[in-house]
Enzyme design. Structure first.
Site, PDB file in Angstrom:
ATOM      1  N   GLU A 254      24.563 -42.156 -43.705  1.00 50.97           N
ATOM      2  CA  GLU A 254      24.277 -41.161 -42.661  1.00 50.97           C
ATOM      3  C   GLU A 254      24.505 -41.844 -41.324  1.00 50.97           C
ATOM      4  O   GLU A 254      23.647 -42.584 -40.835  1.00 50.97           O
ATOM      5  CB  GLU A 254      22.837 -40.644 -42.774  1.00 50.97           C
ATOM      6  CG  GLU A 254      22.528 -39.908 -44.066  1.00 50.97           C
ATOM      7  CD  GLU A 254      23.128 -38.522 -44.130  1.00 50.97           C
ATOM      8  OE1 GLU A 254      23.761 -38.109 -43.132  1.00 50.97           O
ATOM      9  OE2 GLU A 254      22.978 -37.859 -45.154  1.00 50.97           O
ATOM     10  N   CYS A 288      20.892 -38.302 -34.231  1.00 52.82           N
ATOM     11  CA  CYS A 288      22.274 -38.276 -34.716  1.00 52.82           C
ATOM     12  C   CYS A 288      22.857 -36.873 -34.566  1.00 52.82           C
ATOM     13  O   CYS A 288      24.084 -36.715 -34.487  1.00 52.82           O
ATOM     14  CB  CYS A 288      22.355 -38.742 -36.162  1.00 52.82           C
ATOM     15  SG  CYS A 288      21.270 -37.876 -37.297  1.00 52.82           S
TER      16      CYS A 288
END
Length: 503
Positions: A254, A288
């Site tokens: 990720e 993110c």
């Protein structure tokens, strides 16, 4: 809630937070709030071996029973939500409401995983051979290594751990060296759940490794850890993914997100503004999924950008534990320097910068509070390829939707994206095969903020991993195909004849 109360409610004792080699500073004021012990190479090896031993016992516990442990963990998180949420704010700098929201994500994934524990389904497959059955089974993998980043210091661990545990695995967690206290607190909560669970749970089912980069490197290199789930920058992911692949392990990555929103001429500008503003300034731009770029149609450009500029000038910035504050600090000086470097480059490329300057330095000389920056890119550059982990929003104008989607996609990252439109044709096009190339493609909500029920992750340099929701549980298990012959013959597949009756 002061730091002493937070520590007490989370059962963090002096031996947990003092006397160690790793200093922990709060981004709120830069003050040192703890000094925690770092794991040596020998201690890391011991913990990995302990994880293997725990796995060999835990894999034999029925999955619904394993789900009971996660249910107990979720209940304890409910009890400690306020204290753990406050510790998240104290240690990583996000506002208290976001800290509470992160703990709620932990509770949600526990609820999800409890149900998933009864749904680790395989397949029954029709065989081409008579009197044969084919079945697909899913089996536990082994110790799961989890490497998490500072910006979501507890949620990412829970996304992985809740599913890994119900799948029959043990877990070894290496948190960011910037946020070890929340990890130690979570380990305490997990151990309390184990106590309530009973004696059929092994020791060392979940362990924490404390330290800097070399600690993570040792975990990643270990052939005894078949799965590594790593959250961080794309640069970090290249290293982790390569090292794990070299030993034929499995990685769940990720990584970075250069997320964009398209605002169509039919958009409801009120909700578009809300989605953009939270996505761009929430967590001080250190998610993110933070909104980095917006492509605004020329017909609504002036109205929307004027509203955003006004909001950027009025937003309350300060101590994230103050309930009136919406934007807390950057994590540290490096983050501030990276932000300033990016703004210098933007200005050189013709961008008109509003905001971005450091504030509150007289009150907090060791902390890094900044005004969120809005950068209008007026012609010389039609995109921004790099992600800067800071509250910088690049603004572009467009007139053609196909061009806007192409520009949105024309970056190395592929995590989150969104369009604001009330035109159903535009909405459907954005989510079709020639639309957004991201793992997340939203309509009339922003890029930031995901629910547990949907698989989370992205494509390209975002790494391709998926956590939570959907069939994400499969990454923590190995697939086994089994063919059973209940006849007294042995026919071969594909009709192959292999006659050795005269031998």
């Amino acid at each position: 809630m002061n730091i002493k109360d937070i520590f007490e409610q989370l059962d963090l004792r002096d031996s947990d937070v003092q006397g160690g080699e790793l200093a922990v500073h709060s981004p709120i004021d830069g003050a040192q709030i703890a000094a925690v012990k770092v794991d040596s190479k020998e201690q890391i090896d011991t913990k990995i071996n302990n994880a293997q031993t725990a796995f060999k016992q835990w894999r034999n516990i029925p999955a619904p029973r394993r789900g009971e442990l996660v249910r107990l963990l979720g209940n304890l998180l409910r009890e400690k939500k306020e204290a753990l949420g406050a510790l998240v704010s104290l240690e990583c700098g996000k506002i208290y409401q976001e800290g509470l929201g992160e703990v709620q994500e932990m509770i949600d994934i526990c609820d999800f995983a409890v149900g998933q524990a009864r749904q680790l389904y395989g397949l029954t497959i029709v065989s081409e051979r008579p009197s044969h059955k084919m079945r697909e089974y899913w089996q536990p993998m082994g110790p799961i290594g989890v490497i998490s980043a500072f910006n979501f210091p507890v949620a990412v661990w829970s996304w992985n751990t809740a599913l890994a545990i119900i799948c029959g695995n043990s877990v070894i967690w290496k948190p960011s060296e910037k946020t070890p206290l929340t990890a130690i607190a979570c380990q305490k909560i997990f151990e309390q759940a184990l106590t309530q669970f009973g004696s059929d749970a092994p020791d060392n089912l979940m362990q924490v490794l404390i330290g800097e980069r070399e600690v993570g490197e040792q975990l990643v290199a270990s052939t005894k850890v078949p799965v590594i789930s790593a959250t961080g920058s794309s640069a970090m992911g290249r290293i982790v993914g390569t090292q794990v692949a070299q030993r034929f392990g499995r990685s769940l990555l990720e990584l970075g997100g250069n997320n964009a929103i398209i605002v169509a001429p039919s958009a409801d500008l009120s909700i578009a503004f809300q989605g953009i503003f939270f996505g761009a300034v929430g967590t001080c731009g250190q998610r993110c999924t933070s909104t980095r770029r917006i492509f605004v149609h020329a017909d609504v450009y002036d109205e929307l950008i004027g509203k955003l500029k006004h909001a950027y000038g009025q937003v309350k910035i300060g101590d994230p534990l103050d309930e009136n504050v919406l934007v807390g600090p950057l994590i540290d000086q490096d983050a501030y320097n990276n932000m300033q470097d990016a703004l210098i480059i933007a200005a050189r490329n013709g961008g008109e910068v509003v905001g971005g300057e450091r504030i509150l330095q007289d009150q907090y000389p060791e902390a890094y509070y900044v005004k969120p920056a809005l950068v209008e890119m007026l012609g010389r550059v039609d995109n921004v390829q790099e992600e800067t982990f800071a509250p910088i929003l690049y603004v572009f104008k467009y007139t053609d939707l196909e061009e806007a989607i192409e520009r949105q996609n024309d970056v190395p990252q592929g995590l989150s994206s969104a369009i604001f439109t009330t035109n159903v044709l535009e909405a459907e096009h954005f989510t079709c095969e020639s639309g957004s190339d991201c793992g997340i493609a939203n309509v009339n909500i922003g890029t930031s903020g995901a629910e547990i029920g949907g698989a989370f992750g992205g494509e390209k340099e975002t790494g391709g991993g998926r956590e939570s929701g959907s069939d994400a549980w499969k990454v923590y298990m190995r697939r086994m195909t089994s063919t059973l012959n209940y006849s007294k013959e042995l026919p071969l597949a594909q009709g192959i004849k292999f006659d050795f009756s005269d031998l």
